[in-house]
Design an enzyme around this catalytic site. Sequence first.
Site, PDB file in Angstrom:
ATOM      1  N   VAL A  61      10.388  -5.842  -0.130  1.00  0.00           N
ATOM      2  CA  VAL A  61      11.466  -5.051   0.440  1.00  0.00           C
ATOM      3  C   VAL A  61      12.687  -5.001  -0.472  1.00  0.00           C
ATOM      4  O   VAL A  61      13.577  -4.168  -0.270  1.00  0.00           O
ATOM      5  CB  VAL A  61      11.848  -5.621   1.831  1.00  0.00           C
ATOM      6  CG1 VAL A  61      12.631  -6.908   1.722  1.00  0.00           C
ATOM      7  CG2 VAL A  61      12.608  -4.591   2.663  1.00  0.00           C
ATOM      8  N   TYR A  62      12.757  -5.862  -1.482  1.00  0.00           N
ATOM      9  CA  TYR A  62      13.893  -5.840  -2.395  1.00  0.00           C
ATOM     10  C   TYR A  62      13.845  -4.559  -3.236  1.00  0.00           C
ATOM     11  O   TYR A  62      12.964  -4.389  -4.071  1.00  0.00           O
ATOM     12  CB  TYR A  62      13.895  -7.051  -3.320  1.00  0.00           C
ATOM     13  CG  TYR A  62      14.130  -8.386  -2.663  1.00  0.00           C
ATOM     14  CD1 TYR A  62      14.489  -8.496  -1.317  1.00  0.00           C
ATOM     15  CD2 TYR A  62      13.986  -9.567  -3.377  1.00  0.00           C
ATOM     16  CE1 TYR A  62      14.700  -9.724  -0.720  1.00  0.00           C
ATOM     17  CE2 TYR A  62      14.207 -10.807  -2.798  1.00  0.00           C
ATOM     18  CZ  TYR A  62      14.552 -10.882  -1.466  1.00  0.00           C
ATOM     19  OH  TYR A  62      14.760 -12.110  -0.871  1.00  0.00           O
ATOM     20  N   SER A  63      14.805  -3.687  -2.986  1.00  0.00           N
ATOM     21  CA  SER A  63      14.891  -2.407  -3.703  1.00  0.00           C
ATOM     22  C   SER A  63      13.572  -1.639  -3.633  1.00  0.00           C
ATOM     23  O   SER A  63      13.152  -1.006  -4.605  1.00  0.00           O
ATOM     24  CB  SER A  63      15.306  -2.615  -5.162  1.00  0.00           C
ATOM     25  OG  SER A  63      16.606  -3.154  -5.229  1.00  0.00           O
TER      26      SER A  63
END
Length: 360
Positions: A61-63
């Site tokens: 989900v990071y970036s």
Amino acid sequence: MEYRQLGASGLTVPVLSFGAGTFGGEGPLFGAWGNSDAREARRLVDICIDAGITLFDTADVYSAGASESVLGAAVRGRRDRVLLSTKAGLPMGDGPGDAGTSRSRLIRATEDALRRLDTDHIDLFQLHAFDAATPVEEVLSALDQLVRSGKIRYVGVSNFAGWQLMKSLAAADRHGFPRYVAHQVYYSLIGRDYEWELLPLGRDQGVGALVWSPLGWGRLTGKVRRGRPLPPGSRLHATADYGPPVDEELLYDVVDVLDGIAQETGRTVPQVALNWLLGRPTVSSVIIGARNEEQLRQNVGAVGWSLTPEQRARLDAVSHRPAPYPYFPYERQEGFARLNPPLTAPAAGAAPARAEGRSA
């Protein structure tokens, strides 16, 4: 660099690990954290490896996956020298199959992470959140399949409640599935809720803590102070609402004590705050982040020295908050306390012993 066992597993990790949330830098939250491209990320990875920081943590989900891709490019050619940790479970889209930890989602998320990280295995795979809609047996069975296939080496969780983690561990023991050996948690001098239930559970069950946001969502950098506005360059202007709630008076009181100890030790406020965490029970590794070389090198200075018992006691006292029910009787009443002595920090580098699935 000091190294510790990750919980009761055989995996050895550095006491400081690097969080790659600043890699990629897409969206309102992660864009405010940082936007290191592959070239900048590789330089930060160089510094980490030189300092003995060999565990790198990210999440799908990071970036929107960009962090995994940048991290994969940054460690290319030296994969055998690093440990890669990632997480899955939070929404990656609006479709019904784009969130959670069902069997199909976990298998797809693992394959996507392997592709983005450009690797054939993930050293530590963690569930980013508890999925109440999926039976824990289905989750564990899928992880067992991925471990047996060699795509995942160890499994862990993040942001679980005590009952959710214990239910999962009991099911793993009952069915012979891999046990969670890590719990990635929020823990800092201005956020000690981890200690009420999750710390004793981790100690009893051999689950090591990987600490996220050890500087209280950027508040323990020494730049946020009583009676002053937030510095213009603080990420809190854009990200405060995403992070854990913090009592401002508690923050200012803690910073006052950190200031004094920083002067006594010749260290910085963040270094003192990180060093305090390294002495807490169950902590296997503290995840540090950095938008640039200066921040990273300063955070690395948190290791290689120790606070005195008196300095630790001052930090313990100023950051303490009354325990919630049902924990406060054990803290306040002699009869309860006799049955449950206070937790004390183990010797540096000590790992919990295991006997028949439980720690001694």
